[in-house]
Design an enzyme around this catalytic site. Structure first.
Site, PDB file in Angstrom:
ATOM      1  N   HIS A   1     -13.800  -3.455  10.382  1.00 31.86           N
ATOM      2  CA  HIS A   1     -13.576  -4.608   9.443  1.00 31.86           C
ATOM      3  C   HIS A   1     -12.107  -4.896   9.364  1.00 31.86           C
ATOM      4  CE1 HIS A   1     -14.596  -0.799   7.913  1.00 31.86           C
ATOM      5  NE2 HIS A   1     -13.827  -0.988   6.797  1.00 31.86           N
TER       6      HIS A   1
ATOM      7  N   ASP B   1      -7.731  -5.366   0.483  1.00 27.78           N
ATOM      8  CA  ASP B   1      -8.912  -4.625  -0.427  1.00 27.78           C
ATOM      9  C   ASP B   1     -10.109  -4.686   0.391  1.00 27.78           C
ATOM     10  OD1 ASP B   1      -8.967  -3.365  -2.807  1.00 27.78           O
ATOM     11  OD2 ASP B   1     -10.219  -5.068  -3.685  1.00 27.78           O
ATOM     12  N   THR B   2     -10.988  -3.466   0.333  1.00 30.03           N
ATOM     13  CA  THR B   2     -11.916  -3.480   1.332  1.00 30.03           C
ATOM     14  C   THR B   2     -13.089  -2.738   0.278  1.00 30.03           C
ATOM     15  OG1 THR B   2     -10.812  -2.995   3.084  1.00 30.03           O
ATOM     16  CG2 THR B   2     -13.043  -2.168   3.158  1.00 30.03           C
TER      17      THR B   2
ATOM     18  N   GLY C   1     -14.768   7.748   2.782  1.00 32.88           N
ATOM     19  CA  GLY C   1     -15.260   6.997   1.862  1.00 32.88           C
ATOM     20  C   GLY C   1     -16.948   7.261   2.372  1.00 32.88           C
ATOM     21  N   TYR C   2     -17.220   5.737   2.877  1.00 26.31           N
ATOM     22  CA  TYR C   2     -18.846   5.630   3.133  1.00 26.31           C
ATOM     23  C   TYR C   2     -19.105   5.885   4.514  1.00 26.31           C
ATOM     24  CZ  TYR C   2     -18.938   3.904  -1.848  1.00 26.31           C
ATOM     25  OH  TYR C   2     -18.646   3.958  -3.000  1.00 26.31           O
ATOM     26  N   ASP C   3     -18.249   6.172   5.335  1.00 20.21           N
ATOM     27  CA  ASP C   3     -18.208   6.254   6.641  1.00 20.21           C
ATOM     28  C   ASP C   3     -19.427   7.307   7.135  1.00 20.21           C
ATOM     29  OD1 ASP C   3     -16.208   4.935   7.452  1.00 20.21           O
ATOM     30  OD2 ASP C   3     -14.854   6.516   7.910  1.00 20.21           O
TER      31      ASP C   3
ATOM     32  N   THR D   1       0.798  -1.392   0.113  1.00 19.33           N
ATOM     33  CA  THR D   1       0.012   0.088  -0.083  1.00 19.33           C
ATOM     34  C   THR D   1       0.896   1.196   0.122  1.00 19.33           C
ATOM     35  OG1 THR D   1      -1.839   1.513   0.979  1.00 19.33           O
ATOM     36  CG2 THR D   1      -0.313   0.249   2.310  1.00 19.33           C
ATOM     37  N   HIS D   2       0.181   2.436  -0.618  1.00 15.65           N
ATOM     38  CA  HIS D   2       0.946   3.666  -0.407  1.00 15.65           C
ATOM     39  C   HIS D   2       0.605   4.304   0.734  1.00 15.65           C
ATOM     40  CE1 HIS D   2       2.480   2.565  -4.347  1.00 15.65           C
ATOM     41  NE2 HIS D   2       3.508   3.054  -4.150  1.00 15.65           N
TER      42      HIS D   2
HETATM   43  P1  IMP Z   1      -9.535   0.203   0.031  1.00 10.26           P
HETATM   44  O1  IMP Z   1      -9.404  -1.092  -0.662  1.00 10.26           O
HETATM   45  O2  IMP Z   1      -9.325  -0.127   1.433  1.00 10.26           O
HETATM   46  O3  IMP Z   1      -8.608   1.187  -0.648  1.00 10.26           O
HETATM   47  O4  IMP Z   1     -10.969   0.554  -0.127  1.00 10.26           O
HETATM   48  C1  IMP Z   1     -11.759   1.118  -1.275  1.00 10.26           C
HETATM   49  C2  IMP Z   1     -12.851   2.006  -1.007  1.00 10.26           C
HETATM   50  O5  IMP Z   1     -13.847   1.355  -0.190  1.00 10.26           O
HETATM   51  C3  IMP Z   1     -12.408   3.277  -0.415  1.00 10.26           C
HETATM   52  O6  IMP Z   1     -12.187   4.112  -1.348  1.00 10.26           O
HETATM   53  C4  IMP Z   1     -13.631   3.759   0.357  1.00 10.26           C
HETATM   54  O7  IMP Z   1     -14.566   4.233  -0.555  1.00 10.26           O
HETATM   55  C5  IMP Z   1     -14.314   2.362   0.749  1.00 10.26           C
HETATM   56  N1  IMP Z   1     -13.956   2.029   2.146  1.00 10.26           N
HETATM   57  C6  IMP Z   1     -13.089   1.400   2.483  1.00 10.26           C
HETATM   58  N2  IMP Z   1     -12.860   1.134   3.793  1.00 10.26           N
HETATM   59  C7  IMP Z   1     -13.542   2.237   4.485  1.00 10.26           C
HETATM   60  C8  IMP Z   1     -13.898   2.481   5.639  1.00 10.26           C
HETATM   61  O8  IMP Z   1     -13.319   2.026   6.655  1.00 10.26           O
HETATM   62  N3  IMP Z   1     -14.992   3.353   5.801  1.00 10.26           N
HETATM   63  C9  IMP Z   1     -15.443   3.982   4.686  1.00 10.26           C
HETATM   64  N4  IMP Z   1     -15.344   3.739   3.446  1.00 10.26           N
HETATM   65  C10 IMP Z   1     -14.289   2.958   3.338  1.00 10.26           C
END
Ligand code: IMP
Length: 196
Positions: free
Chosen positions: A177, A68-69, A150-152, A7-8
Protein backbone atom coordinates in the site's frame (compact mmCIF):
# COMPACT_ATOMS: atom_id res chain seq x y z
CA UNK A 1 14.27 19.96 -4.87
CA UNK A 2 14.02 19.34 -1.13
CA UNK A 3 10.91 17.76 0.31
CA UNK A 4 10.24 17.29 4.01
CA UNK A 5 8.75 13.96 5.08
CA UNK A 6 6.80 14.57 8.31
CA UNK A 7 8.01 11.40 10.02
CA UNK A 8 10.61 10.33 12.53
CA UNK A 9 10.75 6.83 11.07
CA UNK A 10 14.05 6.36 9.17
CA UNK A 11 12.78 3.20 7.42
CA UNK A 12 9.95 5.12 5.78
CA UNK A 13 12.39 7.83 4.66
CA UNK A 14 14.66 5.22 3.05
CA UNK A 15 11.67 3.60 1.35
CA UNK A 16 10.51 6.80 -0.35
CA UNK A 17 14.04 8.06 -1.14
CA UNK A 18 14.58 4.83 -3.10
CA UNK A 19 11.51 5.55 -5.25
CA UNK A 20 11.77 9.28 -6.01
CA UNK A 21 14.19 10.62 -8.67
CA UNK A 22 17.59 11.62 -7.32
CA UNK A 23 16.94 15.38 -7.77
CA UNK A 24 14.34 15.13 -4.99
CA UNK A 25 16.04 15.05 -1.61
CA UNK A 26 13.82 13.78 1.19
CA UNK A 27 14.46 15.29 4.61
CA UNK A 28 13.10 13.69 7.76
CA UNK A 29 12.05 15.54 10.90
CA UNK A 30 15.07 14.05 12.68
CA UNK A 31 17.39 15.74 10.13
CA UNK A 32 15.62 19.04 10.81
CA UNK A 33 15.89 18.59 14.59
CA UNK A 34 12.10 18.74 14.90
CA UNK A 35 11.24 16.61 17.90
CA UNK A 36 7.82 17.94 18.85
CA UNK A 37 5.24 15.13 18.71
CA UNK A 38 2.52 15.86 16.15
CA UNK A 39 -1.03 15.29 17.37
CA UNK A 40 -2.93 12.69 15.34
CA UNK A 41 -6.50 13.30 16.46
CA UNK A 42 -8.23 13.09 13.08
CA UNK A 43 -11.35 11.01 12.44
CA UNK A 44 -9.81 9.32 9.44
CA UNK A 45 -6.48 8.73 7.71
CA UNK A 46 -6.96 11.74 5.43
CA UNK A 47 -7.47 14.14 8.34
CA UNK A 48 -4.47 12.78 10.21
CA UNK A 49 -2.17 12.95 7.20
CA UNK A 50 -3.29 16.50 6.43
CA UNK A 51 -2.89 17.61 10.03
CA UNK A 52 0.70 16.35 10.17
CA UNK A 53 1.72 17.83 6.81
CA UNK A 54 0.15 21.23 7.56
CA UNK A 55 1.74 21.40 11.03
CA UNK A 56 5.19 20.78 9.59
CA UNK A 57 4.60 23.09 6.60
CA UNK A 58 3.63 25.90 9.00
CA UNK A 59 6.83 25.35 10.95
CA UNK A 60 9.29 25.37 8.02
CA UNK A 61 7.28 27.03 5.18
CA UNK A 62 8.65 24.43 2.82
CA UNK A 63 7.11 21.66 0.71
CA UNK A 64 6.23 18.78 2.94
CA UNK A 65 4.30 15.52 2.93
CA UNK A 66 3.09 13.09 5.53
CA UNK A 67 1.75 9.57 5.56
CA UNK A 68 -0.92 7.78 7.51
CA UNK A 69 -1.78 4.09 7.16
CA UNK A 70 -4.42 1.82 8.61
CA UNK A 71 -5.71 -1.72 8.32
CA UNK A 72 -9.41 -1.76 7.35
CA UNK A 73 -11.34 -4.98 8.00
CA UNK A 74 -14.70 -5.38 6.25
CA UNK A 75 -16.41 -7.45 8.97
CA UNK A 76 -15.30 -4.89 11.60
CA UNK A 77 -16.81 -1.99 9.62
CA UNK A 78 -13.38 -0.69 8.64
CA UNK A 79 -11.72 -1.03 12.06
CA UNK A 80 -9.02 -0.72 13.27
CA UNK A 81 -8.55 1.92 10.52
CA UNK A 82 -7.27 5.20 11.85
CA UNK A 83 -6.79 3.52 15.27
CA UNK A 84 -4.45 0.80 13.93
CA UNK A 85 -1.39 1.84 15.96
CA UNK A 86 -3.22 1.92 19.29
CA UNK A 87 -6.11 -0.48 18.73
CA UNK A 88 -5.63 -2.47 21.95
CA UNK A 89 -4.78 0.61 24.03
CA UNK A 90 -2.54 3.67 24.21
CA UNK A 91 0.71 1.72 24.66
CA UNK A 92 -0.38 -1.49 22.97
CA UNK A 93 2.24 -3.69 21.33
CA UNK A 94 1.85 -5.06 17.79
CA UNK A 95 1.11 -8.46 19.33
CA UNK A 96 -1.69 -7.05 21.49
CA UNK A 97 -3.23 -5.24 18.52
CA UNK A 98 -3.10 -8.43 16.45
CA UNK A 99 -4.69 -10.46 19.26
CA UNK A 100 -7.51 -7.93 19.60
CA UNK A 101 -8.29 -8.11 15.87
CA UNK A 102 -8.26 -11.93 15.92
CA UNK A 103 -10.49 -12.04 19.00
CA UNK A 104 -12.98 -9.63 17.45
CA UNK A 105 -13.12 -11.59 14.21
CA UNK A 106 -13.40 -14.96 15.95
CA UNK A 107 -14.49 -17.49 13.33
CA UNK A 108 -16.18 -14.87 11.13
CA UNK A 109 -15.95 -16.27 7.58
CA UNK A 110 -15.64 -12.84 5.91
CA UNK A 111 -11.91 -12.12 6.42
CA UNK A 112 -11.62 -9.40 3.73
CA UNK A 113 -9.28 -6.56 4.65
CA UNK A 114 -7.09 -3.91 3.11
CA UNK A 115 -4.19 -1.73 4.09
CA UNK A 116 -4.78 1.88 3.06
CA UNK A 117 -2.09 4.55 2.93
CA UNK A 118 -2.85 8.23 2.53
CA UNK A 119 -0.13 10.72 1.63
CA UNK A 120 -0.84 14.43 2.09
CA UNK A 121 1.48 16.71 0.14
CA UNK A 122 1.54 20.42 0.96
CA UNK A 123 3.45 22.34 -1.72
CA UNK A 124 2.06 25.70 -0.49
CA UNK A 125 -1.04 26.69 1.51
CA UNK A 126 -3.01 26.80 -1.76
CA UNK A 127 -1.62 23.59 -3.22
CA UNK A 128 -2.48 20.49 -1.26
CA UNK A 129 -2.60 17.04 -2.85
CA UNK A 130 -3.61 13.62 -1.53
CA UNK A 131 -2.52 10.20 -2.81
CA UNK A 132 -3.98 6.82 -1.85
CA UNK A 133 -2.35 3.38 -1.97
CA UNK A 134 -4.17 0.11 -1.31
CA UNK A 135 -3.21 -3.50 -0.72
CA UNK A 136 -6.17 -5.89 -0.64
CA UNK A 137 -6.21 -9.28 1.05
CA UNK A 138 -7.51 -11.39 3.93
CA UNK A 139 -6.95 -11.79 7.65
CA UNK A 140 -5.83 -15.32 8.55
CA UNK A 141 -7.03 -17.26 11.62
CA UNK A 142 -3.65 -16.83 13.34
CA UNK A 143 -0.24 -15.17 12.87
CA UNK A 144 2.22 -16.59 10.32
CA UNK A 145 5.79 -15.35 9.86
CA UNK A 146 8.09 -13.12 11.85
CA UNK A 147 9.03 -10.40 9.36
CA UNK A 148 7.70 -6.88 9.12
CA UNK A 149 5.72 -5.14 11.81
CA UNK A 150 2.18 -4.28 12.90
CA UNK A 151 -0.43 -6.58 11.40
CA UNK A 152 1.93 -8.17 8.84
CA UNK A 153 1.74 -11.74 10.30
CA UNK A 154 -2.05 -11.97 9.90
CA UNK A 155 -2.44 -10.23 6.52
CA UNK A 156 -2.28 -12.27 3.32
CA UNK A 157 -2.42 -10.14 0.17
CA UNK A 158 -4.68 -11.41 -2.64
CA UNK A 159 -2.84 -13.65 -5.09
CA UNK A 160 -0.15 -14.72 -2.61
CA UNK A 161 0.22 -17.82 -0.45
CA UNK A 162 2.29 -15.97 2.17
CA UNK A 163 1.41 -13.35 4.73
CA UNK A 164 3.34 -10.06 4.74
CA UNK A 165 5.03 -11.52 7.84
CA UNK A 166 6.41 -14.39 5.73
CA UNK A 167 7.69 -12.14 2.93
CA UNK A 168 11.10 -10.52 2.67
CA UNK A 169 11.00 -6.74 2.90
CA UNK A 170 11.61 -6.43 -0.84
CA UNK A 171 8.77 -8.88 -1.65
CA UNK A 172 6.43 -6.86 0.55
CA UNK A 173 7.67 -3.51 -0.75
CA UNK A 174 6.95 -4.54 -4.36
CA UNK A 175 3.20 -4.79 -3.64
CA UNK A 176 2.59 -2.72 -0.55
CA UNK A 177 0.00 0.00 0.00
CA UNK A 178 2.77 2.44 0.93
CA UNK A 179 4.67 1.75 -2.30
CA UNK A 180 1.51 2.29 -4.37
CA UNK A 181 0.89 5.64 -2.66
CA UNK A 182 4.54 6.70 -2.95
CA UNK A 183 4.56 5.79 -6.65
CA UNK A 184 1.48 7.94 -7.28
CA UNK A 185 3.08 10.89 -5.50
CA UNK A 186 6.30 10.26 -7.37
CA UNK A 187 4.58 10.38 -10.79
CA UNK A 188 2.97 13.64 -9.72
CA UNK A 189 6.28 15.16 -8.56
CA UNK A 190 8.05 14.21 -11.76
CA UNK A 191 5.42 16.22 -13.70
CA UNK A 192 5.09 19.01 -11.16
CA UNK A 193 6.07 22.50 -12.22
CA UNK A 194 5.76 25.32 -9.73
CA UNK A 195 3.48 28.10 -11.00
CA UNK A 196 5.68 30.63 -9.21
P1 IMP B 1 1.52 4.47 10.27
O1 IMP B 1 0.48 5.48 9.99
O2 IMP B 1 2.29 4.08 9.04
O3 IMP B 1 2.40 4.83 11.42
O4 IMP B 1 0.75 3.13 10.70
C1 IMP B 1 -0.13 3.05 11.82
C2 IMP B 1 -0.26 1.62 12.26
O5 IMP B 1 -0.82 0.82 11.20
C3 IMP B 1 1.06 0.93 12.60
O6 IMP B 1 1.40 1.14 13.94
C4 IMP B 1 0.75 -0.53 12.32
O7 IMP B 1 0.09 -1.12 13.42
C5 IMP B 1 -0.20 -0.46 11.17
N1 IMP B 1 0.52 -0.58 9.88
C6 IMP B 1 0.84 0.43 9.02
N2 IMP B 1 1.49 -0.04 7.95
C7 IMP B 1 1.58 -1.38 8.13
C8 IMP B 1 2.15 -2.41 7.35
O8 IMP B 1 2.72 -2.21 6.27
N3 IMP B 1 2.06 -3.66 7.86
C9 IMP B 1 1.44 -3.93 9.04
N4 IMP B 1 0.91 -3.00 9.82
C10 IMP B 1 0.96 -1.73 9.36
Amino acid sequence: MRLIFATHNPNKVREIQAIVPSYIKIQSLAELDYNTPIIESGYNLEENALMKAKTVYDQFKRACFSEDTGLEIAALQGAPGVHSARYAGENATDKENVQKVLAQLGDEPNRKARFRTILALVMSPEEIYMFEGLCIGNILMGPQGVHGFGYDPIFQPNGYEKTFGEMTSSEKQAISHRTHAFEKMNSFLVRYRSPR
